[in-house]
Design a protein around this motif. Sequence first.
Motif: not given
Length: 279
Positions: A12, A37, A178, A180-183, A206, A209, A212-213, A223
């Motif tokens: 990032s 990560t 942190r 990573p987000d989807a992108d 999808e 995530f 993970r939630e 990752t």
Amino acid sequence: MAFQSTEHYIVSPELALAVNAAVTLEKPLLIKGEPGTGKTRLAEELAASLGRQLLTWPIKSTTKAQHGLYEYDAVSRLRDSQLGSDKVHDISNYIRQGKLWQAFVANERPVLLIDEIDKADIEFPNDLLYELDRMAFFVHETGEEIVAAQRPIVIITSNNEKELPDAFLRRCFFHYIRFPDADLLSQIVAVHFPHIQQQLLSVALEVFFELRELPSLKKKPSTSELLDWLKLLLAEDISPEVLHDSQKKGGLMPMFGALLKNEQDVALVEKLAFMARRR
């Protein structure tokens, strides 16, 4: 020097900034984050991108700060004295250089990785304060002082399993990776699987995530575990439709053992899947 993402490792902008800041300040870079990560991989890619030697010091629960400086092999010296060896007259024959010593005397500025510092005893970071500050230490057995020719680039990783002393933290540049987000995850996946079908990747992310939630999940997949899972999906030629059906109809995802690492989490997902089917 300006470290950025490499061919094999995506970072990032915040992490790249932290690496460059630590190198400029000549301070150790303390990296925290979830296991998996890419904290250890960061040091490997940094050394490769700079064309410098990587020295890795893996920390265990029994590791002492002295191990990173040097170790005196008194047992071997005693054995050699009993055998009448001439080596015993030179004590330096029994001094084993640690990773810090190797980094201090390297011809070029190396990258030194102190990996998983939080595994060691709580006093371990404090015992390294002088050496990291002064970049020097004293060898009592030989009476010599080892002074760094140049400051190594020091990367210290922590899985945040225990708190580190304030005095130690003050000497480091800190960055928390942190998740990573989807992108960003899509970019990371593209490095490892450049020909992956986009529909499969979209559905897989999808599912990943959503997993993970889950609020009661004991061990969130990382990752590295996502990459393992995708490798299995590709090897078994799992279609996006099969993956999508397992998600919508309520059930464990294919190859779930790559993502779920204990029986409590498997039981939780199975329970939620059963409830979804009943609805």
